[in-house]
Design a protein around this motif. Structure first.
Motif, PDB file in Angstrom:
ATOM      1  N   UNK A  66       0.856  -1.183   0.000  1.00  0.00           N
ATOM      2  CA  UNK A  66       0.000   0.000   0.000  1.00  0.00           C
ATOM      3  C   UNK A  66       0.895   1.236   0.000  1.00  0.00           C
ATOM      4  N   UNK A  67       0.393   2.331  -0.592  1.00  0.00           N
ATOM      5  CA  UNK A  67       1.160   3.571  -0.647  1.00  0.00           C
ATOM      6  C   UNK A  67       0.210   4.750  -0.764  1.00  0.00           C
ATOM      7  N   UNK A  68       0.623   5.895  -0.225  1.00  0.00           N
ATOM      8  CA  UNK A  68      -0.172   7.123  -0.325  1.00  0.00           C
ATOM      9  C   UNK A  68       0.743   8.300  -0.616  1.00  0.00           C
ATOM     10  N   UNK A  69       0.212   9.261  -1.343  1.00  0.00           N
ATOM     11  CA  UNK A  69       0.921  10.528  -1.529  1.00  0.00           C
ATOM     12  C   UNK A  69       0.966  11.237  -0.175  1.00  0.00           C
ATOM     13  N   UNK A  70       2.088  11.855   0.148  1.00  0.00           N
ATOM     14  CA  UNK A  70       2.200  12.504   1.459  1.00  0.00           C
ATOM     15  C   UNK A  70       1.481  13.851   1.479  1.00  0.00           C
ATOM     16  N   UNK A 212       7.604  12.003  -2.693  1.00  0.00           N
ATOM     17  CA  UNK A 212       6.226  12.346  -3.041  1.00  0.00           C
ATOM     18  C   UNK A 212       5.227  11.595  -2.170  1.00  0.00           C
ATOM     19  N   UNK A 213       5.673  10.548  -1.511  1.00  0.00           N
ATOM     20  CA  UNK A 213       4.751   9.779  -0.692  1.00  0.00           C
ATOM     21  C   UNK A 213       5.471   8.743   0.129  1.00  0.00           C
ATOM     22  N   UNK A 214       4.700   7.829   0.707  1.00  0.00           N
ATOM     23  CA  UNK A 214       5.273   6.765   1.529  1.00  0.00           C
ATOM     24  C   UNK A 214       4.565   5.460   1.192  1.00  0.00           C
ATOM     25  N   UNK A 215       5.327   4.369   1.178  1.00  0.00           N
ATOM     26  CA  UNK A 215       4.762   3.069   0.842  1.00  0.00           C
ATOM     27  C   UNK A 215       5.366   1.953   1.670  1.00  0.00           C
ATOM     28  N   UNK A 216       4.672   0.829   1.715  1.00  0.00           N
ATOM     29  CA  UNK A 216       5.161  -0.356   2.405  1.00  0.00           C
ATOM     30  C   UNK A 216       5.495  -1.419   1.363  1.00  0.00           C
ATOM     31  N   UNK A 217       6.766  -1.830   1.349  1.00  0.00           N
ATOM     32  CA  UNK A 217       7.270  -2.840   0.417  1.00  0.00           C
ATOM     33  C   UNK A 217       7.813  -4.000   1.262  1.00  0.00           C
ATOM     34  N   UNK A 218       6.972  -4.974   1.591  1.00  0.00           N
ATOM     35  CA  UNK A 218       7.328  -5.985   2.593  1.00  0.00           C
ATOM     36  C   UNK A 218       8.598  -6.777   2.288  1.00  0.00           C
ATOM     37  N   UNK A 219       8.815  -7.143   1.033  1.00  0.00           N
ATOM     38  CA  UNK A 219       9.973  -7.980   0.717  1.00  0.00           C
ATOM     39  C   UNK A 219      11.271  -7.187   0.732  1.00  0.00           C
ATOM     40  N   UNK A 220      11.261  -5.996   0.145  1.00  0.00           N
ATOM     41  CA  UNK A 220      12.465  -5.165   0.119  1.00  0.00           C
ATOM     42  C   UNK A 220      12.826  -4.685   1.530  1.00  0.00           C
ATOM     43  N   UNK A 221      11.858  -4.693   2.452  1.00  0.00           N
ATOM     44  CA  UNK A 221      12.129  -4.296   3.835  1.00  0.00           C
ATOM     45  C   UNK A 221      13.148  -5.208   4.514  1.00  0.00           C
TER      46      UNK A 221
END
Length: 493
Positions: A66-70, A212-221
């Motif tokens: 999931x990701x959203x523009x900040x 520009x925003x924030x996102x969750x990238x589970x594998x790259x984490x």
């Protein structure tokens, strides 16, 4: 151009081979090269190469859970594709999110539909963190199995301070207003989710490496941090790419940086410990613990005006004077500790005043920032992080006021500093060189601009790839400039 810091570091760099006590767990999803997840005694889980990987290739690609523009870009960037260089139109119902096209609005409707209703209902715009958490909870309702990706993220729950947990508890009350009853999770699980988002969020960057925003990238984490990373994270819209900036050997850990590499070692370690709860012991941090090594990020300039070498800043002491010997020219630089501290404090105060006025009164801001610069220039090494911050602020103000001579001066100083602090290939360096080139083009210095553009393109092709927007923009600008030079030469002949 010579990257002295890179060459010195690479000469002394030891490969990050791991200890015997390691457990291979699995192959991560989204990897394009042969890599594996390993768990080691001292670093926990990490990603390691199972083959030699050349710089400039793509190791990994992942779309966000999931990701959203900040909040800062909510009216400037598309909430679907995150493009921020087109005319936007807002959602007619909530007036919160914006889109670059009708198609993007349609594509995002599944994510925004409930968010839109909640925004209208509460009659206020939820901040970035709340919007991200709410979208994740809605996605959990649709597919609980998929939510396992979030549950498996490291939370560091026990390491957060009580004051932080109290803030999370308050945010949880706001989330309750933004999601339906069937999307809520127990209070303890909500706090864990906030801890996971804080510890694992990625800033989504545009073509010029601005957030520009924030996102969750589970594998790259799963990628661990290094202050001297062998990879960088690049975004094409919302798609995250992990790209090596130097050759990675078999068995070497794949690392990225979690923090700004221009911060001093002390500042980096402070930020990493406060946000991610570990003390960095990477090669770069260990390097500058040596008394023979001077960190350019915190260094003073050698008192020999013809020497461009850094010297150590004196540590706080009861002595009135301290001295440092330049390892390049042998000059002994003597510093009055009290006077040095007073001058640096004065420069910081002037910088603060200038920064506060930069948006509303750029002309006045320029005056304060220039005064800070004059003090710092006489004392600080050109890659010192405080001087770099002042150069950046002066560049921004000068550009706003179309004072291109001044903007060029500070842009070139920044480029010089970037070559010292960043690895030889780094996307921020490509962006900075491109900024220099653009000013040269404004000033009709075509041949100098072409030289800069060629160098920027060389770096961008490695760090971003041939298809990335930054690479394409630089390439187009280079072709146009070369064509203009050719036309001018044929006209003169």
């Amino acid at each position: 151009m010579e990257n002295r810091s890179t060459k010195e570091f690479e000469d002394n760099k030891s490969q990050s081979k791991q200890a015997e006590a390691e457990i291979i767990l699995d192959e991560p999803k989204g990897a394009l090269k042969k890599v594996c997840i390993k768990k080691t005694e001292h670093k926990g889980r990490g990603i390691y190469a199972l083959e030699t990987i050349q710089r400039g290739t793509s190791i990994w690609q992942e779309l966000p859970f999931s990701a959203v523009v900040d909040d800062q870009n909510i009216s400037k960037a598309c909430s679907s594709c995150f493009v921020n260089d087109k005319r936007m139109f807002r959602c007619s119902k909530c007036s919160l999110v914006h889109y670059c096209s009708k198609q993007c609005q349609v594509d995002d409707w599944q994510n925004h539909q409930e968010e839109c209703k909640a925004t209208v209902k509460v009659q206020r715009n939820p901040p970035t963190f709340i919007r991200l958490a709410s979208r994740i909870l809605r996605k959990r309702r649709v597919d609980v199995t998929l939510f396992k990706q979030i549950e498996n993220l490291e939370s560091n729950y026990s390491k957060f301070q009580q004051s932080q947990m109290e803030t999370f508890a308050q945010l949880a009350m706001v989330v309750k207003e933004c999601v339906g009853k069937d999307e809520l999770i127990p209070a303890a699980d909500m706090l864990t989710l906030f801890c996971q988002l804080t510890s694992n969020g990625f800033s989504v960057l545009d073509a010029e490496m601005q957030s520009t925003g924030v996102g969750i990238y589970p594998n790259v984490s799963l990628l661990n941090h290094s202050c001297w990373p062998n990879c960088v994270v690049i975004f094409e819209g919302l798609k995250l790419n992990v790209r090596p900036i130097r050759k990675i050997e078999i068995g070497e850990e794949i690392t990225i940086s979690y923090t700004d590499l221009f911060f001093t070692g002390e500042e980096r370690r402070k930020e990493l410990y406060e946000r991610y709860f570990f003390t960095c012991r990477c090669e770069l941090c260990e390097k500058y613990k040596s008394v023979s090594e001077v960190d350019p990020r915190s260094a003073l300039r050698c008192s020999n005006t013809s020497c461009d070498n850094p010297v150590d800043q004196p540590s706080s002491s009861d002595k009135d004077e301290e001295y440092a010997v330049c390892c390049k020219c042998g000059k002994i630089s003597t510093f009055d500790v009290a006077v040095l501290d007073d001058n640096l404090k004065k420069a910081r105060s002037l910088f603060k005043k200038g920064s506060e006025l930069s948006t509303s009164e750029p002309e006045n801001a320029l005056t304060y920032l220039h005064q800070a610069f004059l003090i710092q220039q006489s004392l600080l090494y050109y890659a010192n992080h405080e001087l770099v911050m002042t150069h950046r602020a002066l560049f921004d103000c000068s550009s706003k006021l179309h004072k291109w001579d001044e903007a060029l001066q500070h842009a070139e100083c920044l480029e010089r500093a970037y070559h010292v602090v960043y690895p030889e290939y780094h996307p921020d360096t490509a962006v900075q060189i491109y900024r220099v080139a653009k000013i040269l083009l404004y000033m009709n210095q075509l041949e100098k601009a072409v030289t800069e553009l060629r160098y920027a393109l060389k770096i961008s092709e490695v760090t971003c790839g041939y298809r990335h927007k930054l690479t394409k923009v630089i390439e187009t600008s280079l072709k146009n400039s070369e064509a203009e030079i050719a036309i001018g030469q044929s006209t003169r002949s």
